[in-house]
Design a protein around this motif. Structure first.
Motif, PDB file in Angstrom:
ATOM      1  N   MET A   1      12.318  69.410  19.845  1.00 22.16           N
ATOM      2  CA  MET A   1      12.041  68.028  19.508  1.00 22.16           C
ATOM      3  C   MET A   1      10.717  67.909  18.759  1.00 22.16           C
ATOM      4  O   MET A   1      10.625  67.200  17.788  1.00 22.16           O
ATOM      5  N   MET A   2       9.712  68.612  19.267  1.00 23.35           N
ATOM      6  CA  MET A   2       8.396  68.535  18.637  1.00 23.35           C
ATOM      7  C   MET A   2       8.442  69.040  17.193  1.00 23.35           C
ATOM      8  O   MET A   2       7.838  68.448  16.314  1.00 23.35           O
ATOM      9  N   ALA A   3       9.184  70.111  16.937  1.00 27.01           N
ATOM     10  CA  ALA A   3       9.267  70.664  15.581  1.00 27.01           C
ATOM     11  C   ALA A   3       9.917  69.668  14.634  1.00 27.01           C
ATOM     12  O   ALA A   3       9.494  69.521  13.486  1.00 27.01           O
ATOM     13  N   SER A   4      10.941  68.950  15.096  1.00 32.73           N
ATOM     14  CA  SER A   4      11.596  67.974  14.216  1.00 32.73           C
ATOM     15  C   SER A   4      10.659  66.804  13.924  1.00 32.73           C
ATOM     16  O   SER A   4      10.702  66.221  12.837  1.00 32.73           O
ATOM     17  N   MET A   5       9.805  66.466  14.875  1.00 38.02           N
ATOM     18  CA  MET A   5       8.819  65.411  14.632  1.00 38.02           C
ATOM     19  C   MET A   5       7.799  65.866  13.594  1.00 38.02           C
ATOM     20  O   MET A   5       7.312  65.056  12.810  1.00 38.02           O
ATOM     21  N   MET A   6       7.487  67.158  13.591  1.00 37.74           N
ATOM     22  CA  MET A   6       6.541  67.675  12.593  1.00 37.74           C
ATOM     23  C   MET A   6       7.112  67.476  11.194  1.00 37.74           C
ATOM     24  O   MET A   6       6.398  67.117  10.266  1.00 37.74           O
TER      25      MET A   6
ATOM     26  N   SER B   1      14.933  54.841   4.218  1.00 40.43           N
ATOM     27  CA  SER B   1      16.250  54.843   4.860  1.00 40.43           C
ATOM     28  C   SER B   1      16.311  56.005   5.849  1.00 40.43           C
ATOM     29  O   SER B   1      15.503  56.937   5.796  1.00 40.43           O
ATOM     30  N   LYS B   2      17.298  55.981   6.730  1.00 42.73           N
ATOM     31  CA  LYS B   2      17.474  57.077   7.685  1.00 42.73           C
ATOM     32  C   LYS B   2      17.726  58.389   6.953  1.00 42.73           C
ATOM     33  O   LYS B   2      17.260  59.446   7.378  1.00 42.73           O
ATOM     34  N   ASP B   3      18.450  58.336   5.850  1.00 41.43           N
ATOM     35  CA  ASP B   3      18.708  59.550   5.073  1.00 41.43           C
ATOM     36  C   ASP B   3      17.425  60.155   4.528  1.00 41.43           C
ATOM     37  O   ASP B   3      17.293  61.375   4.434  1.00 41.43           O
ATOM     38  N   GLU B   4      16.473  59.300   4.151  1.00 43.94           N
ATOM     39  CA  GLU B   4      15.210  59.798   3.611  1.00 43.94           C
ATOM     40  C   GLU B   4      14.348  60.451   4.686  1.00 43.94           C
ATOM     41  O   GLU B   4      13.443  61.218   4.378  1.00 43.94           O
ATOM     42  N   LEU B   5      14.631  60.139   5.946  1.00 42.06           N
ATOM     43  CA  LEU B   5      13.869  60.728   7.042  1.00 42.06           C
ATOM     44  C   LEU B   5      14.500  62.008   7.567  1.00 42.06           C
ATOM     45  O   LEU B   5      13.934  62.680   8.420  1.00 42.06           O
ATOM     46  N   GLN B   6      15.670  62.353   7.077  1.00 46.37           N
ATOM     47  CA  GLN B   6      16.338  63.594   7.492  1.00 46.37           C
ATOM     48  C   GLN B   6      15.718  64.763   6.746  1.00 46.37           C
ATOM     49  O   GLN B   6      16.084  65.068   5.625  1.00 46.37           O
ATOM     50  N   MET B   7      14.761  65.394   7.387  1.00 49.63           N
ATOM     51  CA  MET B   7      14.040  66.498   6.761  1.00 49.63           C
ATOM     52  C   MET B   7      14.421  67.804   7.452  1.00 49.63           C
ATOM     53  O   MET B   7      14.546  67.842   8.676  1.00 49.63           O
ATOM     54  N   PRO B   8      14.589  68.875   6.689  1.00 49.34           N
ATOM     55  CA  PRO B   8      14.859  70.171   7.329  1.00 49.34           C
ATOM     56  C   PRO B   8      13.632  70.639   8.114  1.00 49.34           C
ATOM     57  O   PRO B   8      12.499  70.400   7.707  1.00 49.34           O
ATOM     58  N   VAL B   9      13.860  71.260   9.241  1.00 53.87           N
ATOM     59  CA  VAL B   9      12.781  71.794  10.062  1.00 53.87           C
ATOM     60  C   VAL B   9      12.508  73.218   9.602  1.00 53.87           C
ATOM     61  O   VAL B   9      13.424  74.018   9.460  1.00 53.87           O
ATOM     62  N   THR B  10      11.256  73.514   9.353  1.00 51.31           N
ATOM     63  CA  THR B  10      10.879  74.833   8.852  1.00 51.31           C
ATOM     64  C   THR B  10      10.268  75.684   9.968  1.00 51.31           C
ATOM     65  O   THR B  10       9.910  75.165  11.039  1.00 51.31           O
ATOM     66  N   MET B  11      10.118  76.951   9.717  1.00 47.73           N
ATOM     67  CA  MET B  11       9.463  77.843  10.669  1.00 47.73           C
ATOM     68  C   MET B  11       8.021  77.388  10.895  1.00 47.73           C
ATOM     69  O   MET B  11       7.502  77.453  12.010  1.00 47.73           O
TER      70      MET B  11
ATOM     71  N   ASP C   1       7.004  74.347  10.947  1.00 43.34           N
ATOM     72  CA  ASP C   1       7.073  73.234  11.899  1.00 43.34           C
ATOM     73  C   ASP C   1       7.119  73.765  13.330  1.00 43.34           C
ATOM     74  O   ASP C   1       6.453  73.243  14.223  1.00 43.34           O
ATOM     75  N   PHE C   2       7.916  74.819  13.558  1.00 40.88           N
ATOM     76  CA  PHE C   2       7.996  75.418  14.893  1.00 40.88           C
ATOM     77  C   PHE C   2       6.657  76.028  15.295  1.00 40.88           C
ATOM     78  O   PHE C   2       6.217  75.872  16.436  1.00 40.88           O
ATOM     79  N   MET C   3       6.012  76.713  14.376  1.00 39.78           N
ATOM     80  CA  MET C   3       4.741  77.357  14.693  1.00 39.78           C
ATOM     81  C   MET C   3       3.671  76.311  15.020  1.00 39.78           C
ATOM     82  O   MET C   3       2.902  76.478  15.974  1.00 39.78           O
ATOM     83  N   LEU C   4       3.630  75.218  14.262  1.00 46.03           N
ATOM     84  CA  LEU C   4       2.673  74.142  14.545  1.00 46.03           C
ATOM     85  C   LEU C   4       2.975  73.499  15.891  1.00 46.03           C
ATOM     86  O   LEU C   4       2.065  73.178  16.652  1.00 46.03           O
ATOM     87  N   ALA C   5       4.248  73.287  16.184  1.00 46.13           N
ATOM     88  CA  ALA C   5       4.633  72.690  17.462  1.00 46.13           C
ATOM     89  C   ALA C   5       4.203  73.579  18.619  1.00 46.13           C
ATOM     90  O   ALA C   5       3.704  73.089  19.639  1.00 46.13           O
ATOM     91  N   LEU C   6       4.380  74.894  18.476  1.00 44.13           N
ATOM     92  CA  LEU C   6       3.975  75.818  19.540  1.00 44.13           C
ATOM     93  C   LEU C   6       2.475  75.767  19.795  1.00 44.13           C
ATOM     94  O   LEU C   6       2.015  75.916  20.930  1.00 44.13           O
ATOM     95  N   LYS C   7       1.697  75.534  18.747  1.00 48.26           N
ATOM     96  CA  LYS C   7       0.244  75.447  18.903  1.00 48.26           C
ATOM     97  C   LYS C   7      -0.168  74.147  19.595  1.00 48.26           C
ATOM     98  O   LYS C   7      -1.202  74.098  20.253  1.00 48.26           O
ATOM     99  N   LYS C   8       0.643  73.096  19.456  1.00 50.77           N
ATOM    100  CA  LYS C   8       0.261  71.784  19.976  1.00 50.77           C
ATOM    101  C   LYS C   8       0.743  71.510  21.394  1.00 50.77           C
ATOM    102  O   LYS C   8       0.154  70.684  22.078  1.00 50.77           O
TER     103      LYS C   8
END
Length: 66
Positions: free
Chosen positions: A1-6, A24-34, A36-43
């Motif tokens: 969840m945290m990575a998708s928020m990033m 729009s909701k479509d404009e907020l659909q962003m791919p989650v990158t590695m 994003d996961f690394m930043l989430a793990l740090k936070k």
């Protein structure tokens, strides 16, 4: 969840509240990158202590899995 928020935070960075509301909701659909996961793990903080992990490992050694 945290990575998708990033990913979403990356999309709205620098926008005004009005601009964000206009997306729009479509404009907020962003791919989650590695990244994003690394930043989430740090936070995020740990939810299980090292002491608890030791207890779980001891239990598994004595009783095994079910």
């Amino acid at each position: 969840m945290m990575a998708s928020m990033m990913a979403m935070r990356r999309r709205i960075q620098g926008l005004t509240p009005e601009e964000i509301r206009a997306l729009s909701k479509d404009e907020l659909q962003m791919p989650v990158t590695m990244e994003d996961f690394m930043l989430a793990l740090k936070k995020i903080s740990k939810s299980v202590s090292t002491n608890d992990l030791d207890k779980y490992e001891a239990w598994m050694a004595e009783f095994g899995s079910v």
